[in-house]
Every structure is written in C-alpha cells, then in structure tokens.
Design an enzyme around this catalytic site. Structure first.
Site, PDB file in Angstrom:
ATOM      1  N   LYS A 121      66.235   5.035  14.156  1.00  0.00           N
ATOM      2  CA  LYS A 121      66.889   6.352  14.128  1.00  0.00           C
ATOM      3  C   LYS A 121      66.178   7.303  15.092  1.00  0.00           C
ATOM      4  O   LYS A 121      65.066   7.017  15.556  1.00  0.00           O
ATOM      5  CB  LYS A 121      66.843   6.909  12.704  1.00  0.00           C
ATOM      6  CG  LYS A 121      65.423   7.153  12.183  1.00  0.00           C
ATOM      7  CD  LYS A 121      65.405   7.528  10.709  1.00  0.00           C
ATOM      8  CE  LYS A 121      63.962   7.672  10.220  1.00  0.00           C
ATOM      9  NZ  LYS A 121      63.899   7.993   8.789  1.00  0.00           N
ATOM     10  N   TYR A 144      51.315  33.310  28.386  1.00  0.00           N
ATOM     11  CA  TYR A 144      51.861  34.446  27.624  1.00  0.00           C
ATOM     12  C   TYR A 144      50.860  34.955  26.597  1.00  0.00           C
ATOM     13  O   TYR A 144      50.206  34.161  25.914  1.00  0.00           O
ATOM     14  CB  TYR A 144      53.133  34.023  26.882  1.00  0.00           C
ATOM     15  CG  TYR A 144      54.308  33.720  27.770  1.00  0.00           C
ATOM     16  CD1 TYR A 144      54.912  34.726  28.528  1.00  0.00           C
ATOM     17  CD2 TYR A 144      54.817  32.436  27.857  1.00  0.00           C
ATOM     18  CE1 TYR A 144      56.008  34.443  29.335  1.00  0.00           C
ATOM     19  CE2 TYR A 144      55.914  32.142  28.666  1.00  0.00           C
ATOM     20  CZ  TYR A 144      56.503  33.152  29.406  1.00  0.00           C
ATOM     21  OH  TYR A 144      57.573  32.875  30.200  1.00  0.00           O
TER      22      TYR A 144
HETATM   23  C1  LIG Z   1      62.817   7.078   8.382  1.00  0.00           C
HETATM   24  C2  LIG Z   1      63.088   6.135   7.293  1.00  0.00           C
HETATM   25  C3  LIG Z   1      62.406   4.903   7.231  1.00  0.00           C
HETATM   26  C4  LIG Z   1      61.226   4.586   8.101  1.00  0.00           C
HETATM   27  O1  LIG Z   1      60.115   5.343   7.645  1.00  0.00           O
HETATM   28  P1  LIG Z   1      58.673   5.195   8.298  1.00  0.00           P
HETATM   29  O2  LIG Z   1      57.788   6.028   7.441  1.00  0.00           O
HETATM   30  O3  LIG Z   1      58.788   5.742   9.673  1.00  0.00           O
HETATM   31  O4  LIG Z   1      58.328   3.760   8.292  1.00  0.00           O
HETATM   32  C5  LIG Z   1      62.831   3.994   6.291  1.00  0.00           C
HETATM   33  N1  LIG Z   1      63.826   4.277   5.439  1.00  0.00           N
HETATM   34  C6  LIG Z   1      64.479   5.456   5.458  1.00  0.00           C
HETATM   35  C7  LIG Z   1      65.560   5.711   4.493  1.00  0.00           C
HETATM   36  C8  LIG Z   1      64.121   6.435   6.367  1.00  0.00           C
HETATM   37  O5  LIG Z   1      64.755   7.605   6.357  1.00  0.00           O
END
Ligand SMILES: *Cc1c(COP(=O)(O)O)cnc(C)c1O
Length: 422
Positions: free
Chosen positions: A45, A287
């Site tokens: 993702k 800034y």
């Molecule tokens: C993001 C996510 C993961 C992966 O989590 P990590 O801590 O990056 O390993 C797995 N399952 C779900 C539902 C997530 O949202």
C-alpha cells in the site's frame, strides 16, 4: 551512494531515491524465516511505502511472497493492470484490498480477481449485487475488530454478518477466502502491550468460533503485520502481512533496530548540492532565522523540502552525508526546511577563530556533490529511523511521505550487505 551515472537523465528533479530490490527479497527471507509456517502477504500500500508499487510487488513475488496487499481499491487496480501487462498469472499473485465504500466498483474488483475485505453487512450486500452482475462469486476476507476499533466487525455484530456470509456463500455469490484482523500494540513489549496483543488473539479466536458456528469456514486466517511476525509467534496463523519489515525498517527501532533484526533498509534518498557558499558569523539561515552561523561558515543547499516529503519538523534536527572528492562527511541540517530546499552546515570557513578549517581556503564540498539524507547506513548515512527521531515521528511516515515525483532508481544487489547477519 548513488553515483552521478546512475542519476536519471532527462528529468528535471535533481533528487532521487534508489531502491534496492535485492534488499526487498532479502528482507522477505528474514520475515519468512520468522514465520516459517505461514503464507506471506507483501503489503505494498501507499506506493509500496514510497518505494514504488510495481517494482516492489514484482520483487516480493520473485522473493517468494504468496500474496500482495493494498489498502485502496485504486491501488489494487493499478497493481493488477501492471502485473497483467507483465504476464504475471493472477493465480500466482492474489491481491487483497482492504478499503472500500458503497461507491466502490465491486464488479470491476471481481473482474480483476481482487479479494475484498468485508466488515459490514451493507458492504456485503453491495458486493453480492456486483457478484450477481459479474456472474461469479466475489472473493472476500471477513474482518473482525479485535480491539483496534478501526475496520472489522465487533463480536456483537459478527453473528449477523456471519449468517449473511453463509447465505451469500450458499447462493454462490461469495467465496469466503479469509478471516482476518489487525493488532494495535504488537510492537509494544510492555506488560500492557502484551496484554493487548493477547486480547487481540483471544477476540480473534472468539470471532473464528462465531464464524464456524454459522458454517463459515475461511481457508486463510491472518492477524499479524511485521511486529506480529517478529514478536508474536502465537499470532501467525495461516498468513502474515509484512509491511515495514519488507522495506528493511523495524516496526519499532526502540525495541530492535533493523540491523539487530537482520533487515536491510531498501531506500536511499539523495540529491546533489545546488549551492555551496560562505556566510559570515551571525548570519541567519532560512525562514525565521532559527539558525545563526556561530562562525564564518560554509553552507550547502539541498534541493528537497517539505513539498517532497521532507518533514518540516526535522528543521535543525537531522543530518546528511555529503560525498566529496575528499571523502564523505556529516553535515547538519540547519534552519527550517523550506518547501523545496533546505540548508546544511558544511563547517567553518577560513578565518573562523578557534575552529579548524575544513581545508585551507578551499570549499569542503562543491555544487554537484551528493548529499545522502538516509539509506541503509552502510556508508555512514543516517537511517529513515534517524529522520523519524529528528521529526518526532515514525519511520513509516518518513518513507511514505516521499513524493511520487522524486525519481526512483531500481537496483539489484550491488553493495547491499549491511544487516545481512541473520
Ligand atoms: C499497513 C498494514 C499492514 C502492514 O503493517 P506493517 O506494520 O508495516 O508491517 C498489515 N496489515 C494491515 C491491515 C495494514 O494496514
């Protein structure tokens, strides 16, 4: 470090992010060894945590990932299209997408062989309507809220969802592939953290029992992300969903660093200095004038800023490594991070009383020298973890914030040996 030759030609963003696909495969191997009995879903993702959706997905599949997971349905469509174009068989690359709304195109998801998460009966009704339209069952994973209060059916709501699933399955509208949940404190080794994880597991078990009572028998139960893989063997079930660990970062460096875990950070962010100059003692930088030259000073300009995902909270806190003809050295980030640039302190200039000069009369670096913000640490550069600490956030945010416009350079192997002590 990224050599000048490797920099993407013909692009007008001088910065680049090099992603080592061999590191992704290596990290997957480490995570597989930690959960040997479980299928591996590679979580890609958010543009594969900023590393690039398709290249990472393909590297993960090459490295033995059994599944791919994304949050948004749009990402799943992009992923499926890319894999189809690369002639990756759909059976070899099942995709789970876990966010949808009633306006989602479930028919297209069924067509694209994308597995959907179901937490609520009203979403199930929409999915069933799409399945009827598509003329084949939708593949679903029923999500149980085991204590995070995010998506998922509470145990109170689950019996109704379970019987609706059973009816939909009997009607040939859904195939209940999985049952799953997500834990909120699996990276927390405190007593309260462990109690939370134990409670997640207990509620998950209760949810599975409710499903079984309704005659719903999912083939793949999954609960653990990276922290569950590393620290909670009891929560592995049939499949695990690695995210941050796949990218070589620890879910919590305070518990164990990536090096201690044998993980190799896969992304290296760098940019050439666009300016090197001397400013006089007492001159403010950036800034608000929050940094003032303590002596006559060489300063460098890095063409990356908060518009590129460099968090402004890292102002006056982080460091880069500048690679020069004389060797690499550390340069602290000075003043506030601007939208497109930030400044670094390259050291005292000639004429500074009481401080060694970098090189008599000579600039310590020149424009075009590469500044590395973070990487695997193998060449002394900072880690995403260090930037997270500087900006008072987590490494996840450092990598996912990287603008998609920053050119990604994909490598395979080369010098990525750091952290391979597993
Ligand atoms: C993001 C996510 C993961 C992966 O989590 P990590 O801590 O990056 O390993 C797995 N399952 C779900 C539902 C997530 O949202």
């Amino acid at each position: 470090m990224i050599s000048t030759d490797e920099r993407v030609e013909g692009r007008d963003y001088p910065s680049s992010a090099a992603v080592d696909l061999a590191a992704i495969r290596h990290n997957l191997g480490v995570l597989r060894a930690a959960a040997p009995g479980a299928l591996q879903l590679a979580t890609v993702k958010a543009n594969a945590y900023g590393h690039g959706l398709l290249p990472v997905a393909r590297a993960a599949l090459d490295g033995g990932a059994d599944w791919l997971g994304v949050a948004q349905l749009a990402e799943a469509f992009t992923l499926r299209r890319g894999l189809d174009e690369a002639a990756v068989a759909r059976a070899d690359a099942p995709i789970l997408a876990w966010i949808s709304t009633s306006s989602s195109d479930f028919a297209a998801a069924i067509e694209a062989d994308i597995d959907l998460s179901v937490s609520w009966t009203w979403v199930l009704a929409d999915i069933c309507a799409a399945a009827r339209e598509a003329g084949r069952p939708a593949r679903v994973h029923v999500k149980i809220d085991t204590g995070m209060s995010r998506a998922g059916s509470t145990l109170a709501d689950l019996p109704a969802l379970a019987s609706a699933l059973r009816m939909a399955a009997d009607d040939g509208l859904v195939d209940v592939v999985g049952a799953w949940s997500h834990m909120s404190r699996a990276d927390d080794p405190s007593e309260a953290g462990n109690a939370s994880t134990a409670s997640h597991v207990r509620i998950f078990e209760e949810g599975l029992a409710i499903l079984a009572d309704a005659g719903v028998t999912p083939r793949i139960r999954h609960l653990s992300a990276t922290s569950g893989i590393l620290w909670h063997r009891e929560a592995h079930y049939d499949m695990v969903r690695a995210g941050i660990g796949l990218y070589g970062l620890s879910p919590d460096p305070a518990v164990a660093t990536s090096e201690q875990l044998g993980l190799t950070p896969a992304l290296e962010l760098s940019a050439p200095l666009t300016s090197v100059k001397v400013i006089e003692e007492g001159t403010p930088a950036s800034y608000g004038g929050t940094w003032v030259a303590p002596t006559r000073r060489w300063i460098g300009l890095v063409p990356l800023g908060y518009g590129d995902g460099i968090l402004r909270a890292a102002s006056n806190q982080a460091r880069v490594v500048v690679h020069t003809a004389f060797g690499p050295f550390n340069a602290p980030l000075i003043g506030r991070v601007c939208m497109d640039q930030f400044m670094v302190d390259l050291g005292p200039a000639e004429g500074s009383p009481g401080t060694p000069t970098a090189r008599s009369g000579q600039a310590p670096a020149i424009p075009g020298d590469i500044a590395t913000l973070f990487g695997s640490g193998i060449s002394g550069e900072a880690l995403a973890d260090d930037w997270a600490q500087a900006a008072d956030t987590i490494n996840y945010e450092i990598v996912t914030h990287l603008g998609a416009h920053i050119p990604r350079i994909y490598r395979d192997g080369a010098d990525a040996t750091f952290g391979s002590n597993s």
